[in-house]
Each structure stands twice: as structure tokens, then as C-alpha cells.
Design a protein around this motif. Sequence first.
Motif, short mmCIF file in Angstrom:
data_model
loop_
_atom_site.label_atom_id
_atom_site.label_comp_id
_atom_site.label_asym_id
_atom_site.label_seq_id
_atom_site.Cartn_x
_atom_site.Cartn_y
_atom_site.Cartn_z
N ILE A 23 -42.31 -33.36 25.91
CA ILE A 23 -42.79 -33.09 24.65
C ILE A 23 -43.62 -31.93 24.77
CG2 ILE A 23 -43.93 -33.87 22.64
CD1 ILE A 23 -42.74 -36.53 22.71
N ARG A 24 -44.70 -31.98 25.88
CA ARG A 24 -45.55 -30.74 25.64
C ARG A 24 -44.48 -29.50 25.89
NH1 ARG A 24 -51.04 -31.48 28.52
NH2 ARG A 24 -51.90 -33.22 27.33
N GLU A 25 -43.70 -29.79 26.73
CA GLU A 25 -42.91 -28.51 27.09
C GLU A 25 -42.27 -28.02 25.82
OE1 GLU A 25 -39.30 -27.15 30.24
OE2 GLU A 25 -40.22 -29.22 30.40
N ARG A 26 -41.62 -28.92 25.08
CA ARG A 26 -40.92 -28.24 24.03
C ARG A 26 -42.00 -27.79 22.98
NH1 ARG A 26 -38.56 -32.30 19.14
NH2 ARG A 26 -38.18 -30.72 17.69
N LEU A 27 -43.21 -28.60 22.89
CA LEU A 27 -44.14 -27.75 22.06
C LEU A 27 -44.61 -26.40 22.38
CD1 LEU A 27 -46.35 -30.94 21.39
CD2 LEU A 27 -44.96 -30.00 19.87
N GLU A 28 -44.82 -26.25 23.57
CA GLU A 28 -45.26 -24.88 24.15
C GLU A 28 -44.14 -23.87 23.86
OE1 GLU A 28 -47.14 -22.75 28.36
OE2 GLU A 28 -46.60 -24.86 28.26
N HIS A 29 -42.89 -24.44 24.21
CA HIS A 29 -41.74 -23.20 23.82
C HIS A 29 -41.84 -23.04 22.36
CE1 HIS A 29 -37.80 -21.49 23.97
NE2 HIS A 29 -37.58 -22.22 23.16
N GLU A 30 -41.97 -24.14 21.57
CA GLU A 30 -41.96 -23.61 20.02
C GLU A 30 -43.11 -22.83 19.73
OE1 GLU A 30 -41.46 -27.42 17.91
OE2 GLU A 30 -39.01 -27.49 18.59
N GLN A 31 -44.22 -22.88 20.30
CA GLN A 31 -45.38 -22.02 19.98
C GLN A 31 -44.93 -20.64 20.22
OE1 GLN A 31 -48.18 -23.68 22.84
NE2 GLN A 31 -49.18 -25.16 20.99
N GLN A 32 -44.09 -20.36 21.10
CA GLN A 32 -43.62 -18.97 21.11
C GLN A 32 -42.40 -18.51 20.22
OE1 GLN A 32 -42.79 -18.31 25.50
NE2 GLN A 32 -44.50 -20.08 25.93
N THR A 33 -41.61 -19.40 19.95
CA THR A 33 -40.39 -19.24 19.27
C THR A 33 -40.66 -19.60 17.87
OG1 THR A 33 -39.58 -21.22 19.65
CG2 THR A 33 -38.75 -19.76 21.26
N GLY A 34 -41.52 -20.08 17.40
CA GLY A 34 -41.65 -20.76 15.98
C GLY A 34 -40.90 -22.16 15.60
N SER A 35 -41.19 -22.83 14.75
CA SER A 35 -40.92 -23.93 14.47
C SER A 35 -40.92 -24.29 13.11
CB SER A 35 -41.88 -25.18 15.00
OG SER A 35 -41.52 -26.46 14.65
N PRO A 36 -39.89 -24.95 12.43
CA PRO A 36 -39.47 -25.20 10.73
C PRO A 36 -40.70 -25.86 10.33
CG PRO A 36 -37.52 -25.30 12.05
CD PRO A 36 -38.36 -25.46 12.96
N GLY A 37 -41.33 -25.23 9.29
CA GLY A 37 -42.30 -26.15 8.44
C GLY A 37 -43.88 -25.91 9.00
N TRP A 38 -43.89 -25.05 10.21
CA TRP A 38 -45.33 -25.05 10.70
C TRP A 38 -45.48 -23.44 10.85
CZ3 TRP A 38 -45.80 -22.94 16.15
CH2 TRP A 38 -47.00 -22.73 16.53
N TRP A 39 -46.85 -23.18 10.50
CA TRP A 39 -47.51 -21.89 10.41
C TRP A 39 -47.91 -21.70 11.88
CZ3 TRP A 39 -52.98 -20.09 9.46
CH2 TRP A 39 -53.26 -19.02 9.67
N ASN A 40 -47.61 -20.57 12.44
CA ASN A 40 -48.01 -20.47 13.72
C ASN A 40 -49.33 -19.61 13.89
OD1 ASN A 40 -48.30 -19.68 16.44
ND2 ASN A 40 -46.35 -19.24 16.86
N ILE A 41 -50.44 -20.31 14.02
CA ILE A 41 -51.88 -19.85 13.89
C ILE A 41 -52.25 -18.99 15.14
CG2 ILE A 41 -52.95 -22.08 14.65
CD1 ILE A 41 -55.09 -21.48 12.30
N ILE A 42 -51.57 -19.52 16.21
CA ILE A 42 -51.57 -18.78 17.58
C ILE A 42 -51.06 -17.34 17.24
CG2 ILE A 42 -51.17 -18.74 20.12
CD1 ILE A 42 -50.27 -21.64 19.62
#
Length: 551
Positions: A321-340
Motif C-alpha cells: 500500500i505504501r508503494e501504491r501511495l507513493e506512486h499516486e503522490q506522483q501521478t495523482g489520485s481521484p478526489g485528492w488535492w496533491n499538496i506535495i
Amino acid sequence: MANKSSFVTVALAVLVSCGSYTQGQAPAEPLYDVVIRHGRILDGTGSPWIAADVGIAGGRFVKIGKIEGKGKREIDAKGLYISPGWIDVMDQSAEVLLKNGLAENKLREGVTTAIAGEGGTPVDADKIGEYFDKLAKQGISMNFGCYYSETQARVAVVGEADRQPTPDELKRMKQLMATAMQQGAMGMTTALIYPPSSYAKTDELIAMAKVAGAYGGLYASHMRGEGKEVVQSVDELIRISEEGHLPGEIFHLKVAYQPDWNKSMALIGEHVAAARARGDEIAGNLYVYTAGGTGLEATIPSWAFDGGEAVLLKRLKDPAIRERLEHEQQTGSPGWWNIIEAAGGWDGIVLVDAANPANKKYEGKTMTAIAREMGKSPADAAFDLVEQGQSRVLAVYHMMSEADIETALKFNWTSIGSDSGSSEAAGQPADLNHPRAYGNFPRVIAHYVRETHTLTLEDAVRKMTAWPAARLRFSDRGVIREGAKADVTIFDYDKIQDTSTYEHPVSYPDGIPYVLVNGVVVVDDAKHTGAKSGQIIYGQGRGLSLPDALQ
């Protein structure tokens, strides 16, 4: 200014209430609790200053002009400006006031009234009246009101699941909103970048807003995105306001995305202007710093919070799950504002409270530097800090531009909000180690009036007094006029200065020697007197019962 006969009526009524005058007996001279002399009065409306004395009795202004009679307390304001007390329209003091009602950091920066509730009230809808009663009984030094969060109703009925409410659940949520409004809430809020608030769709928010609007409330929102999607997020707020039939307020207006600096803020202004031209009452507030502050968990895509905090922490233990989250921090995720992304990467994120003694050594460092020390990726370092935090882990995000702040300040519909709370003890950090908790309001004048000339002094004071008072439907606050509540901030234009910084956020400002709340001196010679003369500010729906609002 009221005419002579209206002043006599107000003054005599005050004297009778003070027990110093009985009908048929003329007083030898007016009785004033406080007389402020020789100052320059900025009445809050944006008008130029006038030279006059101010007489206060019974918690109200009773005379403005030449005052011959004496006050129980005399204040010489020669060389100083006399302003209505400043109003913080985006406060975070709802919980801490139960522990300490003095709000010293707020009062010493000139704030006399604060409206909280981005995350809602600290109690359930049916307990809001009791909460306000407890605050009043314990005593508070500033005036205080609070919104109720749509998310509170959602969690009470739906829980923290990422799904939409059924028709029956929505009806129950609407009843909770009605109850909150009846008990004195100012209106409805959302914080749409944070789960589970982010799980709510626009239609749900419109349905809930209609209830708050029926009770005379506002809709105020930490919008769904403040970066490259900020204009779209403003449009959603405008739609909710328009279809919900209530005023809309943008919480802490900003453009947190460097590629859109100097572009999106002007577009926001155009969209709000167009909405106002159509008759939609849209406005917003801002704090005057280029860094925001929130929890470090905001760097984690929203889906990971589905089910609540305990489920999130369990997920963070799973390497996949950490690996997926880190990937989405770079690609984006539906319903999430990328504050990074908004902060320009991990180097723009500074840890300010690790909420764990073992990690305190990392405070004041960027996430890039922390990751280097840990020998991990910044994402993994952030996951560790969140997982190991004993409560909310806090960070400062450097993501805005000075030019956009100046543009936002020039909009005639913006007011000032700190997005910070009162400190629990004098000289201690507030809810977030950010300079805005101690310096936001004096900085408006010190930097954006005196140094950059972004605003005139008259308009800066208007944005902190009469305009937010009118916006919040305060009929007798925010102005210096006979009969109004005597909230006063007296400041030295040449000396007023915010002294708090990102490195040293706990530092009281200079140049504000006196503050009065409801006619009582609460700050005297730049020191808190211990007085608790603040009052509860209730929303317009208090005590009403409107069954039709639930349809």
C-alpha cells in the motif's frame, strides 16, 4: 454619527441601566466607563479618520465628539489610531477556549471577535447550545461564534466510509444541520481536501446548504482544491451557494501552485465578480503569509482514509500500500488535492510538530532533509512520521506568492482570517506553529499598508471590521458609532509590527497598546488584563424551527 437627540436617548438608557440615573432626575454629568481622548478615529467603513473623543458606557459607544465629562478610565490616544475591534473570520479556537478563555495571542494582535468552525463545532449538533453556555459561564476574553460542519452530520449518519448517503440518511443529516442552526451555529462549513469531507459530492452539499440557508446561515469552505484546480473549486463553491440560496465564503483564499501564480488569482476575481453581478453573495478571506499549515497526513491520497484513522494507520504498515501511495503522490489520485505538488515538492514542506518525542529532532527541517537523515524516500519518511505521531503531525507548506496575496487583498470582497487558534497558555504555540497565530492582523497594516502600499489604511481597517461584520450580519459591531458595541483596537501606525516568524512563531506583535471588548479594557499597555468580557455570537437561526427547511 447620530444626531444630538438620538445620542441623548442612547446615553440616558445606558445611565439608567448602570443605576446612575432615575427618571425625572437630570445627572450632573454623563457617566462614562471609559473615555478615549485625542486619537484618530477610523470608524471601520473605509472613511478617512476624524479627530474626536470616544465615550463608552454599558458596553457601548455612547458619544463620539468633544467629551467634557470624565470616565472611570481615561485613555490618552494622542498619536494613535482608534479602530473598531478586529474580526478574525477564520479562527480555530473552538476547543481551546474550553480550556483557556483568555485568547491572549488573539487579543494582543487586536482581535476582539473570532468565528471558528472550519472543522465544525467541538460537540454534536444537539449539544451546541450547552457548549456555548459553558463558554459563557467560564468566561471568554473575546467574542466568539462557530459554524457547524457538514462533515459532522455526514460522519454521525454515514460514518467515515467513502460512499454517498441514502435518501433516508440524507434526511437525517439535514435534521442534524437544522438542529445545529437552531442552537446558534453561524452556518455550514466543509473542508473538502480532507477525508471524509472530500467524499461528499456537490449535490449532497447543495442539499445540506439549503437547510443552513433557510436558517440565515452562510456556507464557508476550505475548497476541494487550491492548486491547479482552484478556479474549478471556486466555481463549485459558487454553485453550492447559488443553488443552496445562501452566501458563500472562500476560506483562506490562495493559489497554491507555482505554475499558476499571477494567473489564477485574477481569474478567481473574475468568477467571483460575475457571480456577485448575478446576485450571488460570494466573498472570501485570507491570511497574509506565503506558507500554509496543516497536518502531514494531507500528503496521503484520500482513499487511504476510507474507514477512519485506525484503518489508515493499519494500511501504512503494508509495504504494498505504501508503494501504491507513493506512486499516486506522483501521478495523482481521484478526489485528492496533491499538496506535495502545491508545495513544489517535498523540499517545500517543513515539519513543525512531530507529535512524538522521538521525532522531535526533525522539527524545523524539510521533508527532503528528514528523509535523507532517515535513509528513506520522502514519502516513506512522511508515512513513518504520520504512523508514529501520537496525535496530528503538523507541517508548514511553502506554496503561495506575495503577488497573489496582494491581488487577493485588493479585491473589495476579501476580509482577514488567521486560520489559527488561541494558545492554551500565554506565550505558547497555538494549534499550529505558524507565525499567523501571533502576527496575522498587525502584518496587514505593517506590511501591506505601511511597507508595500497594497492597501490604504482605511481599507485595511474596513477589511478587518465593518466589512466582515456586515458579511456575518452583525448589526451592532465592526463600526465606531453611537449605540454600537464598544469593541476597540488602538494602535500606533508607526510602530505596529508583527514579530512572529516561521523560525520563531511565538512572538507577540508591537504597537497595539490597548484593546477593549464590549467596553472593557482587555489589553492595557500591551498586557492582557485577565478580563473576560467576551460574548457568544449566535447565528441568525438560533431558536427557530423551520420544518420546511428539511424538504
